[in-house]
Every structure is written in structure tokens, then in C-alpha cells.
Design a protein around this motif. Structure first.
Motif, PDB file in Angstrom:
ATOM      1  N   PRO A 176      -0.519  -2.708  -6.439  1.00 36.88           N
ATOM      2  CA  PRO A 176      -1.946  -3.667  -6.137  1.00 36.88           C
ATOM      3  C   PRO A 176      -1.552  -5.043  -5.890  1.00 36.88           C
ATOM      4  O   PRO A 176      -0.763  -5.810  -6.252  1.00 36.88           O
ATOM      5  CB  PRO A 176      -2.598  -3.264  -7.505  1.00 36.88           C
ATOM      6  CG  PRO A 176      -1.487  -3.079  -8.433  1.00 36.88           C
ATOM      7  CD  PRO A 176      -0.343  -2.294  -7.615  1.00 36.88           C
TER       8      PRO A 176
ATOM      9  N   GLU B 234       0.731  -1.184   0.039  1.00 35.92           N
ATOM     10  CA  GLU B 234       0.015   0.148  -0.050  1.00 35.92           C
ATOM     11  C   GLU B 234       0.776   1.366   0.030  1.00 35.92           C
ATOM     12  O   GLU B 234       0.596   2.144  -0.642  1.00 35.92           O
ATOM     13  CB  GLU B 234      -0.976  -0.022   1.323  1.00 35.92           C
ATOM     14  CG  GLU B 234      -2.058  -1.193   0.924  1.00 35.92           C
ATOM     15  CD  GLU B 234      -2.817  -1.366   2.378  1.00 35.92           C
ATOM     16  OE1 GLU B 234      -2.646  -0.670   3.241  1.00 35.92           O
ATOM     17  OE2 GLU B 234      -3.680  -2.463   2.441  1.00 35.92           O
ATOM     18  N   SER B 235       1.956   1.285   0.699  1.00 32.35           N
ATOM     19  CA  SER B 235       2.763   2.313   0.916  1.00 32.35           C
ATOM     20  C   SER B 235       3.728   2.793  -0.323  1.00 32.35           C
ATOM     21  O   SER B 235       4.068   3.722  -0.758  1.00 32.35           O
ATOM     22  CB  SER B 235       3.675   2.490   2.147  1.00 32.35           C
ATOM     23  OG  SER B 235       4.636   1.373   1.805  1.00 32.35           O
ATOM     24  N   ASN B 236       3.600   1.430  -1.338  1.00 32.64           N
ATOM     25  CA  ASN B 236       4.155   1.657  -2.595  1.00 32.64           C
ATOM     26  C   ASN B 236       3.401   1.709  -3.837  1.00 32.64           C
ATOM     27  O   ASN B 236       3.749   1.568  -4.886  1.00 32.64           O
ATOM     28  CB  ASN B 236       5.586   0.695  -2.519  1.00 32.64           C
ATOM     29  CG  ASN B 236       6.621   1.220  -1.901  1.00 32.64           C
ATOM     30  OD1 ASN B 236       7.311   1.943  -2.066  1.00 32.64           O
ATOM     31  ND2 ASN B 236       6.626   0.235  -0.641  1.00 32.64           N
ATOM     32  N   ASN B 237       2.158   1.883  -3.510  1.00 33.76           N
ATOM     33  CA  ASN B 237       1.087   1.835  -4.556  1.00 33.76           C
ATOM     34  C   ASN B 237       1.165   0.623  -5.210  1.00 33.76           C
ATOM     35  O   ASN B 237       1.001   0.511  -6.688  1.00 33.76           O
ATOM     36  CB  ASN B 237       1.095   3.038  -5.446  1.00 33.76           C
ATOM     37  CG  ASN B 237       0.748   4.289  -4.441  1.00 33.76           C
ATOM     38  OD1 ASN B 237      -0.239   4.164  -3.880  1.00 33.76           O
ATOM     39  ND2 ASN B 237       1.495   5.423  -4.565  1.00 33.76           N
TER      40      ASN B 237
END
Length: 181
Positions: free
Chosen positions: A152, A147-150
């Protein structure tokens, strides 16, 4: 495993030099498919090796001891993962592998919720609970990193076989401590 070599009987296969236990490999060439996809021999393990190498390069500034292990014989008893896990006795281990998608021909959606192109697969458990059940602290760590690195991702609960992760998890008494995450 059944592999069709064109024989009409066991004797016919024997005349071709094929007996039970004969090592075989698929003769599959690398080919471009539609929609930016490709096919080729042994992609699951080769892609995992490429991901591991890339991950190690990304870890240049990490202040931790990391071991990269490229195992063998996963499909015939998870042998390389067992010996590596026993020898290294890691605090945490991550294994790369492939997943079957529920939108694959011959697979029903109820057999796999994973969809091609919808993000990486993060295993919650495999082999209907006979293999690994990923500790909550490790799942939280992986989800937060994605999530912190986008990046999926999709959560997977596998109904089929196990992977190297199960062998690592069950080989030694690995204590997962929340302080690592």
C-alpha cells in the motif's frame, strides 16, 4: 530552531554552556507505545538506513550498478546528498525520509493528506514546487513496483521543506530516460 534548556535568558543559557550554534541531541530512549508503535531518537534516518540495507539485500540478482549512500547534514543544507550526487552522477536516485501525517496532533489534514498506517508515502513533489518534481517515469515505476508487490502507498505533495531527493535532483543534469523504467 528553538530548544528549551530551562534557561531564563541568553546569559543564563551561556552559563550552562549553551550558545547559538551549540550542537545538541535529544536524549530520547527507545520505548514501546500502544498499537505496535515505538518511539526513539533519530528514527527517521535510522529507519531509512535499515530500509536501504534491506533493499540492497533484495537486489542480489539485479543486473545493474547500485550505489548506497548514507548522507549527513540533511537538516542543515542537504550537504551530504549534494556531494554524493555530484560525485556519483546517478541515472536514477531514490531517497528515504519521513513524512508528516495529516492526522498528527498540531497538523491539519489540509497540510498533509498522508495518514499513519495507510501505506508508504511516495513523493510527487515537495516544498510547493521549489524542490523535486518527480519525473512521471519514476512515479510510474514506483507505483507499478508497489502494486505488483501488494504494497500500500499514498502519493504525497509536500508543502514544507525539501529532502535529499531535491538536492540530488538539482545537483547535476540527471537525464531520466524512460528505457530504465
Amino acid at each position: 530552531m528553538f530548544i528549551d534548556v530551562g534557561a531564563t535568558s541568553r546569559e543564563d543559557a551561556g552559563k550552562m554552556g549553551v550558545k547559538i550554534g551549540t550542537p545538541l541531541t535529544l536524549d530520547t530512549e527507545f520505548k514501546q507505545l500502544g498499537n505496535d508503535r515505538v518511539t526513539g531518537k533519530a528514527f527517521d534516518n535510522r529507519a531509512g538506513c535499515a530500509m536501504l540495507i534491506r533493499g540492497l539485500r533484495e537486489m542480489a540478482d539485479v543486473k545493474a550498478t547500485a550505489h548506497a549512500v548514507f548522507t549527513v547534514q540533511e537538516e542543515v543544507g542537504l550537504k551530504g546528498a549534494k556531494t554524493s550526487a555530484f560525485g556519483l552522477n546517478p541515472d536514477v536516485a531514490l531517497a528515504t525520509d519521513v513524512s508528516y501525517t495529516g492526522d498528527h496532533p498540531g497538523i491539519e489534514k489540509k497540510q498533509s493528506a498522508i495518514e499513519l498506517g495507510k501505506g508508504h508515502s511516495v513523493t510527487v513533489s515537495d516544498a510547493e514546487g521549489c524542490g523535486i518534481i518527480v519525473p512521471e517515469s519514476v512515479l510510474r515505476w514506483l507505483k507499478e513496483a508497489a502494486e505488483s508487490n501488494n504494497i500500500p502507498y499514498q502519493l504525497e505533495v509536500g508543502a514544507g521543506g525539501t529532502t535529499d531527493a531535491s538536492a540530488i535532483h538539482l545537483t547535476r543534469a540527471v537525464e531520466i530516460v524512460d528505457r530504465f523504467f
